[in-house]
Write a protein that holds these residues in place. Sequence first.
Motif, mmCIF file in Angstrom:
data_model
loop_
_atom_site.group_PDB
_atom_site.id
_atom_site.type_symbol
_atom_site.label_atom_id
_atom_site.label_comp_id
_atom_site.label_asym_id
_atom_site.label_seq_id
_atom_site.Cartn_x
_atom_site.Cartn_y
_atom_site.Cartn_z
ATOM 1 N N PHE A 165 36.750 16.182 70.978
ATOM 2 C CA PHE A 165 35.399 16.448 70.832
ATOM 3 C C PHE A 165 34.948 17.704 70.394
ATOM 4 C CE2 PHE A 165 36.465 13.610 74.663
ATOM 5 C CZ PHE A 165 35.951 12.403 74.416
ATOM 6 N N GLY A 166 36.089 18.388 70.161
ATOM 7 C CA GLY A 166 35.739 19.947 69.578
ATOM 8 C C GLY A 166 36.221 20.809 70.638
ATOM 9 N N GLY A 167 36.422 20.591 71.754
ATOM 10 C CA GLY A 167 36.963 21.456 72.937
ATOM 11 C C GLY A 167 38.085 21.945 72.914
ATOM 12 N N GLY A 168 38.574 22.958 73.720
ATOM 13 C CA GLY A 168 39.972 23.534 73.829
ATOM 14 C C GLY A 168 39.984 24.461 72.464
ATOM 15 N N GLY A 169 41.259 24.804 72.365
ATOM 16 C CA GLY A 169 41.572 25.720 71.377
ATOM 17 C C GLY A 169 41.442 27.200 71.440
ATOM 18 N N THR A 170 41.507 27.984 70.655
ATOM 19 C CA THR A 170 41.347 29.598 70.672
ATOM 20 C C THR A 170 40.368 29.849 69.849
ATOM 21 O OG1 THR A 170 43.632 29.648 71.344
ATOM 22 C CG2 THR A 170 42.468 31.744 70.726
ATOM 23 N N LYS A 171 39.329 30.392 70.165
ATOM 24 C CA LYS A 171 38.052 31.286 69.375
ATOM 25 C C LYS A 171 38.054 32.500 69.466
ATOM 26 C CE LYS A 171 33.786 30.890 70.645
ATOM 27 N NZ LYS A 171 32.572 30.303 71.020
ATOM 28 N N LEU A 172 37.729 33.245 68.575
ATOM 29 C CA LEU A 172 37.466 34.585 68.398
ATOM 30 C C LEU A 172 35.753 35.077 68.628
ATOM 31 C CD1 LEU A 172 40.109 34.064 66.624
ATOM 32 C CD2 LEU A 172 39.867 36.640 66.165
ATOM 33 N N SER A 173 35.583 35.932 69.238
ATOM 34 C CA SER A 173 34.005 36.342 69.803
ATOM 35 C C SER A 173 33.927 37.892 69.740
ATOM 36 C CB SER A 173 33.774 35.594 70.837
ATOM 37 O OG SER A 173 32.375 36.118 71.299
ATOM 38 N N THR A 174 32.857 38.085 69.160
ATOM 39 C CA THR A 174 32.671 39.539 69.122
ATOM 40 C C THR A 174 31.265 39.868 70.235
ATOM 41 O OG1 THR A 174 30.881 39.303 67.428
ATOM 42 C CG2 THR A 174 33.018 40.435 66.904
ATOM 43 N N VAL A 175 30.765 38.780 70.684
ATOM 44 C CA VAL A 175 29.526 38.980 71.912
ATOM 45 C C VAL A 175 30.185 38.628 73.330
ATOM 46 C CG1 VAL A 175 27.960 38.468 70.234
ATOM 47 C CG2 VAL A 175 29.042 36.638 71.493
#
Length: 448
Positions: free
Chosen positions: A296-306
């Motif tokens: 579904f596109g969930g999970g994993g590791t994302k980077l964020s600046t906010v």
Amino acid sequence: MATSSTIHFFLLSLSLLSLSSSSLALTPKPNSFILPIAKDPTTLQYSTTIKMGTPATSLDLVIDISERFIWFECDNSYNSSTYHPIQCGSKKCKLSKGTECITCTNHPFKTGCTNNTCALSVFNPIAQLYVSGDIGEDILSSLRTTADDRANVNAPRFISSCVYPDKFGVQGFLQGLAKGKKGILGLARTLISLPTQLATRFKLERKFTLCLPSSSKTDGLGLGSVFIGGGPYHLGSNQDDFSKFLTYTPLIANRHSTGPIFDNSPSTEYFIKVNSIKVDNNVVNYNTTLLSINRFGGGGTKLSTVVPHTKLHTLIYQPLVNAFVKKAEVRKIKRVKSIAPFGACFDSRTIGKSITGPNVPTIDLVLKGGVQWRINGANSMVKVNENVLCLGFVEVGLEKLGGLEPSFVIGGHQLEDNLLEFDLFSSKLGFSSSLLLNKASCSCFRRF
């Protein structure tokens, strides 16, 4: 056979480069651009300043690597004579992935308020709000180059989105942004993000590099940097090229949009693959399937600046905290009552100091390719009062399991004083781990 994205990129290149020969002749050829990054001490948001329009208006914008383009509020102070709305159904509207055609009623036509205009869904990531904003072109001016600090390079017909305050009843659309900020500077993987437009216009490398400051000072010694177009990366007066400290891991494609606006397109955000997590070189045991992107596109590791502090799914967070607390006990670090939103806090008087901040257990992210991103004390610990330091990770509840949210969002605090190169052409992330190890930091933007 050329892919649709390749064709779109080629068309965008033609459209962005369709300037008169005289205007091109007056524009010096830069190697790369550099913008300062400020950190707001209250919101912990990172921002930069650009100049747009004629006359040039300074816009302080919050940096968001997940946002797809630059958007800003065009109030009555922004009335540019060089603004050109992008028409519905035009090639640039389609390339920008315009969502609808909008008109302006009950207001005089002006910048951000025109008829038959292409529109995008504009998102405020802090307040979690979105509205429709006009897409237009205007001059992005006074760009600083890394080769010549005195250069003022202009980029005519730069595509951005403008939200007219009263037009949609969105007087509060800027809520949550740091005081004085007028919108968002988007750095996502799209055809109209700042890095892609400048790379196309000036034939630069398709990459940008962040150096987020840990300091909130507003002088030259408190500002970080964002480089557009590649290195070398010189920090402050240091003449070393800090690209030599970069280690690379692939940027992972998520085939599903993960933002608040779903359009059945692949995500334009930045994901990496974390294979395992170590605390003081010991592997943490948790459900590793959470760090893979699900169907579904969930999970994993994302980077964020906010996101100010790294967010972890409960089933990863709890084992990590337990492992960290045990290793802290070995070092005779005294645990104290937790202070929200953090779940593990310690008496700072029992923690030693090192070149990389508080001398606490190290956290290593073992990434795809076998490389390790080390998180030392300056990036793992947050000072909440004079005598308390907390592990700067935040728990995300069990209800997120199997949903559309990432299981691991690496936030701003963990990215500070790390050099991060986003290579959009090769789809890879270069990271330095803490620059403090090399007696450098990101809080050293050159004075102009």
